[in-house]
Scaffold this motif. Sequence first.
Motif: not given
Length: 128
Positions: A82-90
């Motif tokens: 939730i806190f890492w924008r780069a991981r939102w797709t995953r």
Amino acid sequence: MKGFGKYWGWIVFMLLIVGWLTLDFGPVVLLALSGISAFYFFFNVPVWCGAEGRQSACRNNSHGALMGCHLRQHKWQKLKMIFWRARWTRLRQELFQNASTSLASLGGIMAVTSGVAASLQPLFGKGW
């Protein structure tokens, strides 16, 4: 918990829906029911883990749409995303990977939206 006790949050969620449809409950009750429902869907509902594994998604049982299974690496993996924008797709892929996880995720999103609406209700004339 065994049997029906694992699904107590669905009853609270139904009460929340009835409260919004009939408008018989006040904003405080709606806010409390929304918080309890959000907690249930994000941290307690029985779903599959779905965390990223070496070969495919993890199929162990977990508690909540945002929590992982008993494996230490999976325990907080979704919550951290939730806190890492780069991981939102995953994260979106893991939260909507199958029917049970999708229902838990949608229920949690609806409960949070309900809580925001209940807390804004006094500003629009309904009062506490």
